[in-house]
Design an enzyme around this catalytic site. Structure first.
Site, PDB file in Angstrom:
ATOM      1  N   SER A  60       0.813  -1.215   0.000  1.00 52.98           N
ATOM      2  CA  SER A  60       0.000   0.000   0.000  1.00 52.98           C
ATOM      3  C   SER A  60       0.848   1.267   0.000  1.00 52.98           C
ATOM      4  O   SER A  60       0.417   2.301  -0.514  1.00 52.98           O
ATOM      5  CB  SER A  60      -0.951   0.004   1.200  1.00 52.98           C
ATOM      6  OG  SER A  60      -0.232  -0.129   2.411  1.00 52.98           O
ATOM      7  N   HIS A 112       1.806   4.330   4.909  1.00 50.12           N
ATOM      8  CA  HIS A 112       1.104   5.083   3.859  1.00 50.12           C
ATOM      9  C   HIS A 112       1.696   6.482   3.702  1.00 50.12           C
ATOM     10  O   HIS A 112       1.874   6.971   2.582  1.00 50.12           O
ATOM     11  CB  HIS A 112      -0.377   5.183   4.193  1.00 50.12           C
ATOM     12  CG  HIS A 112      -1.078   3.858   4.166  1.00 50.12           C
ATOM     13  ND1 HIS A 112      -2.363   3.675   4.666  1.00 50.12           N
ATOM     14  CD2 HIS A 112      -0.687   2.645   3.690  1.00 50.12           C
ATOM     15  CE1 HIS A 112      -2.717   2.427   4.499  1.00 50.12           C
ATOM     16  NE2 HIS A 112      -1.722   1.773   3.924  1.00 50.12           N
TER      17      HIS A 112
END
Length: 216
Positions: A60, A112
């Site tokens: 991610s 992230h």
């Protein structure tokens, strides 16, 4: 990984398959280094020891970095958050970062965030020296010419996006479908409307001339 299909397809059409492959590794390594730096700062400066002790794994971070790159390529567009509301394109990664953290508290916030920072570093063109040039990519493709002929492979485009800011802002990188040539119908013959009887086929029996003297 479902998001990678849309983001990856768009960037592959702009970068080419080989540059996309190299940038995935670049984003993975770079975001990992940034994550370690941020976790160390959080531990030593702010006494947030959990960030330093957590184990993070996944793709991610790379996706968030690529998402930031797409904001450079589509600056004038807006995006929808789960179909609920629309926000400016540049704010999309930040809003998604916060929304995902509330929906899935167990995901790595620093992971992230590190990917996003990597995307901004790439977007500013600060990674020029560690990226292979377009000429080098073309040379690699020529050395392994067999891979270029594979279905779905996209060669290094002439644009050579080493710095995404070199693209005119607002230029769409979404895949453009090529026009489909008309194909011959698989059902030859003439059709007719449902509920109506088809026209009778012309008779193929030859006409036999009659002798007028035989008529009475």
């Amino acid at each position: 990984m479902m998001a990678f299909q849309g983001i990856g397809t768009s960037l592959e059409r702009s970068w080419g398959t080989l540059r996309l492959f190299s940038n995935i590794w670049l984003f993975a390594i770079g975001s990992g280094i940034i994550h370690c730096v941020l976790a160390s700062i959080a531990d030593l400066v702010f006494n947030l020891h959990d960030f330093y002790r957590e184990c993070t794994i996944g793709f991610s971070g790379v996706l968030f970095g690529m998402m930031v790159v797409t904001t450079y390529l589509m600056e004038n567009q807006s995006r929808s958050i789960f179909g609920l509301f629309t926000i400016p394109n540049r704010a999309f990664p930040w809003v998604l970062l916060v929304v995902l953290q509330f929906i899935l508290p167990s995901v790595s916030f620093l992971g992230h965030l590190s990917g996003m920072i990597m995307g901004y570093i790439y977007g500013q063109g600060w990674l020029e020296r560690v990226q292979p040039s377009s000429t080098r990519l073309s040379q690699w493709e020529n050395k392994v010419g067999w891979i270029v002929t594979k279905d779905g492979y996209i060669t290094n485009p002439e644009l050579g996006i080493r710095n995404p800011t070199s693209i005119p802002m607002g230029t769409s990188i979404l895949p453009v479908r090529a026009p489909v040539a008309p194909t011959r119908s698989a059902f030859p013959g003439t059709g007719f409307t449902l509920g109506s009887a088809p026209e009778p086929a012309p008779s193929t029996v030859p006409l036999i001339p009659t002798d007028p003297r035989s008529q009475t």
